[in-house]
Design a protein around this motif. Structure first.
Motif, short mmCIF file in Angstrom:
data_model
loop_
_atom_site.label_atom_id
_atom_site.label_comp_id
_atom_site.label_asym_id
_atom_site.label_seq_id
_atom_site.Cartn_x
_atom_site.Cartn_y
_atom_site.Cartn_z
N VAL A 1 0.76 -1.15 -0.14
CA VAL A 1 0.13 -0.17 -0.09
C VAL A 1 0.74 1.26 -0.04
CG1 VAL A 1 -1.91 -1.03 0.93
CG2 VAL A 1 -0.24 -0.29 2.33
N GLY A 2 2.16 1.08 -0.16
CA GLY A 2 3.01 2.43 -0.15
C GLY A 2 3.52 2.85 1.31
N TYR A 3 3.54 1.96 2.03
CA TYR A 3 4.16 2.48 3.35
C TYR A 3 5.46 1.73 3.55
CZ TYR A 3 -0.33 4.60 4.13
OH TYR A 3 -1.44 5.68 4.19
N ARG A 4 6.28 2.26 4.13
CA ARG A 4 7.56 1.67 4.46
C ARG A 4 7.55 1.49 6.08
NH1 ARG A 4 13.02 3.44 6.13
NH2 ARG A 4 12.30 5.55 6.15
N VAL A 5 7.97 0.32 6.56
CA VAL A 5 7.79 0.14 7.90
C VAL A 5 9.30 -0.45 8.23
CG1 VAL A 5 7.09 -1.98 9.56
CG2 VAL A 5 5.81 -1.06 7.70
N LEU A 6 9.75 0.24 9.25
CA LEU A 6 11.04 0.05 9.92
C LEU A 6 10.86 -0.61 11.44
CD1 LEU A 6 14.00 0.69 10.09
CD2 LEU A 6 13.42 2.76 11.02
N LYS A 7 11.37 -1.85 11.54
CA LYS A 7 11.19 -2.63 12.62
C LYS A 7 12.45 -2.45 13.68
CE LYS A 7 10.05 -7.33 14.29
NZ LYS A 7 9.76 -8.62 13.82
N ILE A 8 11.95 -1.90 14.94
CA ILE A 8 13.02 -1.64 15.65
C ILE A 8 12.97 -2.61 16.85
CG2 ILE A 8 14.03 -0.06 17.62
CD1 ILE A 8 13.01 1.98 15.39
N LEU A 9 14.15 -3.43 17.19
CA LEU A 9 13.87 -4.33 18.64
C LEU A 9 14.56 -3.88 19.70
CD1 LEU A 9 14.39 -7.68 16.25
CD2 LEU A 9 12.29 -6.51 17.08
N ASP A 10 15.55 -3.08 19.70
CA ASP A 10 16.40 -2.46 20.72
C ASP A 10 15.78 -0.95 20.89
OD1 ASP A 10 18.22 -1.15 22.54
OD2 ASP A 10 19.73 -2.59 22.04
N PRO A 11 15.16 -0.60 22.12
CA PRO A 11 14.84 0.82 22.30
C PRO A 11 15.68 1.67 22.50
CG PRO A 11 14.20 -0.61 24.12
CD PRO A 11 14.53 -1.64 23.12
N LEU A 12 16.76 1.26 23.00
CA LEU A 12 17.69 2.44 23.39
C LEU A 12 18.50 2.72 21.83
CD1 LEU A 12 19.35 0.92 26.56
CD2 LEU A 12 17.50 2.77 26.17
N GLU A 13 18.60 1.70 21.13
CA GLU A 13 19.38 2.05 19.98
C GLU A 13 18.11 2.43 18.99
OE1 GLU A 13 21.30 -1.45 17.98
OE2 GLU A 13 22.60 -1.55 19.71
N GLY A 14 16.87 2.32 19.18
CA GLY A 14 15.94 2.72 18.30
C GLY A 14 15.62 4.11 18.24
N ILE A 15 16.02 4.95 19.47
CA ILE A 15 15.95 6.25 19.63
C ILE A 15 16.70 6.93 18.26
CG2 ILE A 15 16.28 8.45 20.76
CD1 ILE A 15 13.95 6.52 22.03
N SER A 16 17.92 6.60 18.14
CA SER A 16 18.85 7.37 17.16
C SER A 16 18.21 6.71 15.92
CB SER A 16 20.33 6.88 17.31
OG SER A 16 20.57 5.39 17.31
#
Length: 105
Positions: A2-17
């Protein structure tokens, strides 16, 4: 697709950056996150100028009025209980991204 890009983040601390670099239009997050309280992370994101205007949808199995209230108080824009469907997720995305798109035009 449907035209959306999904970014999956597993580590919340690295995820902020990672979030800061990717500049998301919307964030979906669970409340059960390793090493950090999901409500705290939601509140942090909601209060951080870079993320303040980004809608945050809580996606979790914990579905009771206390959990929903705490999520709202932490700054969540939406609450989606698991299990869910792709149709429900897309409805939430459309609700926030279409309204944001209309505001820009």
């Amino acid at each position: 697709p449907v035209g959306y890009r999904v970014l999956k983040i597993l580590d919340p601390l690295e995820g902020i950056s990672t979030l800061a670099k990717s500049k998301p239009d919307m964030i979906f997050m669970d409340l059960v996150i390793p090493e950090i309280n999901g409500y705290s992370l939601c509140s942090f994101l909601h209060k951080t100028p870079r993320f303040r205007k980004i809608p945050i949808a809580i996606l979790t199995k914990q579905d009771d009025w206390i959990t929903r209230l705490r999520a709202k108080m932490a700054g969540a824009s939406e609450f989606v209980s698991k299990p869910t469907t792709s149709k429900k997720i897309l409805a939430v995305v459309d609700k926030y991204l279409k309204s944001a798109s209309q505001l820009r035009n």
